[in-house]
Design a protein around this motif. Structure first.
Motif, PDB file in Angstrom:
ATOM      1  N   VAL A 186      83.746  75.624 -18.884  1.00 42.18           N
ATOM      2  CA  VAL A 186      84.231  74.561 -19.749  1.00 42.18           C
ATOM      3  C   VAL A 186      85.694  74.840 -20.047  1.00 42.18           C
ATOM      4  O   VAL A 186      86.027  75.880 -20.628  1.00 42.18           O
ATOM      5  CB  VAL A 186      83.411  74.480 -21.046  1.00 42.18           C
ATOM      6  CG1 VAL A 186      83.901  73.322 -21.917  1.00 42.18           C
ATOM      7  CG2 VAL A 186      81.922  74.328 -20.733  1.00 42.18           C
ATOM      8  N   MET A 194      84.839  70.254 -16.859  1.00 45.28           N
ATOM      9  CA  MET A 194      83.756  71.208 -16.635  1.00 45.28           C
ATOM     10  C   MET A 194      83.582  71.414 -15.137  1.00 45.28           C
ATOM     11  O   MET A 194      83.432  70.452 -14.381  1.00 45.28           O
ATOM     12  CB  MET A 194      82.446  70.708 -17.248  1.00 45.28           C
ATOM     13  CG  MET A 194      81.260  71.637 -17.011  1.00 45.28           C
ATOM     14  SD  MET A 194      79.746  71.056 -17.814  1.00 45.28           S
ATOM     15  CE  MET A 194      80.161  71.312 -19.546  1.00 45.28           C
ATOM     16  N   ASN A 217      76.355  65.577 -21.530  1.00 46.37           N
ATOM     17  CA  ASN A 217      77.143  65.088 -22.673  1.00 46.37           C
ATOM     18  C   ASN A 217      78.171  64.012 -22.345  1.00 46.37           C
ATOM     19  O   ASN A 217      79.300  64.061 -22.811  1.00 46.37           O
ATOM     20  CB  ASN A 217      77.884  66.258 -23.347  1.00 46.37           C
ATOM     21  CG  ASN A 217      76.955  67.092 -24.218  1.00 46.37           C
ATOM     22  OD1 ASN A 217      76.370  68.026 -23.696  1.00 46.37           O
ATOM     23  ND2 ASN A 217      76.818  66.773 -25.478  1.00 46.37           N
ATOM     24  N   GLY A 255      85.124  65.238 -19.637  1.00 50.93           N
ATOM     25  CA  GLY A 255      84.405  64.770 -20.804  1.00 50.93           C
ATOM     26  C   GLY A 255      85.080  63.582 -21.459  1.00 50.93           C
ATOM     27  O   GLY A 255      86.174  63.168 -21.081  1.00 50.93           O
ATOM     28  N   ILE A 259      85.166  65.378 -28.037  1.00 50.32           N
ATOM     29  CA  ILE A 259      83.836  65.967 -27.923  1.00 50.32           C
ATOM     30  C   ILE A 259      83.782  67.237 -28.758  1.00 50.32           C
ATOM     31  O   ILE A 259      84.692  68.068 -28.702  1.00 50.32           O
ATOM     32  CB  ILE A 259      83.490  66.240 -26.443  1.00 50.32           C
ATOM     33  CG1 ILE A 259      82.042  66.685 -26.303  1.00 50.32           C
ATOM     34  CG2 ILE A 259      84.425  67.252 -25.828  1.00 50.32           C
ATOM     35  CD1 ILE A 259      81.556  66.651 -24.870  1.00 50.32           C
ATOM     36  N   LEU A 262      78.210  70.451 -27.129  1.00 47.77           N
ATOM     37  CA  LEU A 262      77.781  70.518 -25.734  1.00 47.77           C
ATOM     38  C   LEU A 262      76.362  71.064 -25.694  1.00 47.77           C
ATOM     39  O   LEU A 262      76.034  71.997 -26.432  1.00 47.77           O
ATOM     40  CB  LEU A 262      78.697  71.430 -24.911  1.00 47.77           C
ATOM     41  CG  LEU A 262      80.168  71.018 -24.790  1.00 47.77           C
ATOM     42  CD1 LEU A 262      80.973  72.148 -24.168  1.00 47.77           C
ATOM     43  CD2 LEU A 262      80.294  69.761 -23.960  1.00 47.77           C
ATOM     44  N   TRP A 277      77.435  79.928 -19.118  1.00 52.11           N
ATOM     45  CA  TRP A 277      78.640  79.153 -19.380  1.00 52.11           C
ATOM     46  C   TRP A 277      79.807  80.089 -19.684  1.00 52.11           C
ATOM     47  O   TRP A 277      79.624  81.144 -20.296  1.00 52.11           O
ATOM     48  CB  TRP A 277      78.449  78.216 -20.567  1.00 52.11           C
ATOM     49  CG  TRP A 277      77.527  77.052 -20.309  1.00 52.11           C
ATOM     50  CD1 TRP A 277      76.679  76.889 -19.259  1.00 52.11           C
ATOM     51  CD2 TRP A 277      77.361  75.904 -21.143  1.00 52.11           C
ATOM     52  NE1 TRP A 277      75.989  75.708 -19.373  1.00 52.11           N
ATOM     53  CE2 TRP A 277      76.390  75.081 -20.523  1.00 52.11           C
ATOM     54  CE3 TRP A 277      77.927  75.489 -22.346  1.00 52.11           C
ATOM     55  CZ2 TRP A 277      75.977  73.872 -21.076  1.00 52.11           C
ATOM     56  CZ3 TRP A 277      77.515  74.279 -22.893  1.00 52.11           C
ATOM     57  CH2 TRP A 277      76.555  73.483 -22.260  1.00 52.11           C
TER      58      TRP A 277
END
Length: 376
Positions: A186, A194, A217, A255, A259, A262, A277
């Motif tokens: 991310v 991403m 998302n 995204g 945001i 997540l 991640w």
């Protein structure tokens, strides 16, 4: 000289050549007939090998147990040898623009020779038994395969051969199985992006597999790249034309504008129960962090090369990660720090100054320096 040559070559295609230059046209054009052909990306304009003088449209192949057919449009910029699908075992009979045409052999492969123009090439093969594969040229354009009245969305081509699926019945296959590992990076920014890296360990038969939703998302697809044909459909599901082996697929997405949370999405039993991640903060605009996730050691988690420098987390569908903004703007330690050392000299007549500036320090943003009037 080159400019004159190019101009004369182009003029050779036009009747507006000055009378004084017309005698030079054959000399200028000698050996440069390939300049009408498109040049490959990064190629040398004057290198014949960096030009593509026969340009293909999509290649449509239809195969059944008794025969096969193909059809393809070509634009020929200069007299060229055009490669055809097939080989010694599957030699095609061909029509060009609806007329029978001689197919010639070059290094054991079928070719036709065409003058400049636009052509529709069609052909067919006959066989007693459907072959397990058929050779196709490297220069083929997009490939469309209809196999036994079924459209194959991801035709499999290996080493210049189009696989027609017969070899599956000639060997004992392993039980179908698949192991999937998912890593995500991310990257904060405008917009947030991403990178999803999907590692596949596949055994058994070649098959199409829907792995479930790969986007999360409200992220939207930018591109997909992989070792095997793959696509992300309108529902964000990753569909793979799988074959036995170890493969890697990379999905880049972005995204929405804002945001703050997540979460992992698992819509298929084939998708792993947990993901790894990593988070990269974009410090040029803000300091942020990914929180509410268990931290893990990047090396122990075998994150992809280049991701070890970022914080890594173990994520399950039960986790909801928050993007926490620590500081908006540029931190004090990241601002430009410059020092100016100026030397001045007065002219002998006393009406002008001359100066020399020496700048030292560190630039972290705004790489352009402007001098105010009246200096220049």
């Amino acid at each position: 000289i080159c400019v004159v040559c190019f101009n004369l070559y182009a003029a050779g295609q036009n009747s507006s050549v000055p009378a004084e230059l017309k005698p030079w046209i054959p000399w200028v054009n000698k050996g440069l007939d390939f300049l009408d052909c498109p040049v490959t990306e990064g190629g040398d304009l004057l290198n014949r090998n960096d030009r593509i003088c026969a340009w293909p449209d999509k290649l449509v192949i239809s195969i059944n147990r008794a025969r096969g057919t193909f059809e393809q449009n070509w634009k020929i910029f200069q007299k060229s040898w055009v490669p055809l699908p097939g080989d010694k075992e599957s030699w095609p009979k061909v029509k060009v623009n609806g007329r029978d045409f001689l197919v010639q052999s070059r290094k054991g492969r079928p070719y036709v020779q065409l003058e400049q123009g636009v052509y529709k090439i069609s052909g067919f093969w006959r066989w007693d038994n459907q072959p397990e594969d058929i050779s196709i040229p490297d220069l083929s354009g997009r490939l469309v395969l209809n196999l036994n009245n079924r459209l194959i969305e991801f035709p499999e081509v290996e080493d210049g051969s189009l696989w027609l699926g017969e070899r599956q019945s000639q060997q004992q296959l392993q039980t179908d199985s698949i192991q999937v590992d998912v890593y995500r990076l991310v990257s904060d920014g405008h917009p947030m992006t991403m990178t999803t890296k999907v590692l596949l360990d596949i055994a058994g038969s070649a098959r199409e597999i829907n792995l479930g939703r790969a986007l999360i998302n409200g992220f939207r697809l930018i591109n997909t790249q992989g070792d095997v044909p793959a696509l992300v459909n309108g529902n964000g599901e990753l569909i793979v034309q799988a074959r036995p082996g170890n493969w890697e697929i990379n999905i880049l997405s972005h995204g929405p504008a804002s945001i703050t949370e997540l979460a992992m999405s698992r819509s298929s039993d084939l998708w792993p129960e947990q993901e790894i991640w990593s988070y990269q903060s974009y410090e040029k605009s803000r300091i942020s962090a990914l929180e509410n996730l268990p931290l893990i050691d990047p090396e122990s988690a075998f994150v992809p090369d280049g991701w070890e420098q970022f914080a890594s987390f173990l994520v399950t569908p039960e986790n909801v990660a928050s993007v926490n903004e620590k500081l908006r703007g540029i931190p004090q330690e990241n601002i430009n720090r410059l020092s100016l050392n100026r030397s001045l000299w007065l002219d002998f007549n006393g009406d002008k100054w001359r100066f020399e500036d020496q700048l030292t320090g560190t630039l972290r943003q705004h790489w352009r320096l402007d001098v105010a009037e009246p200096y220049r």
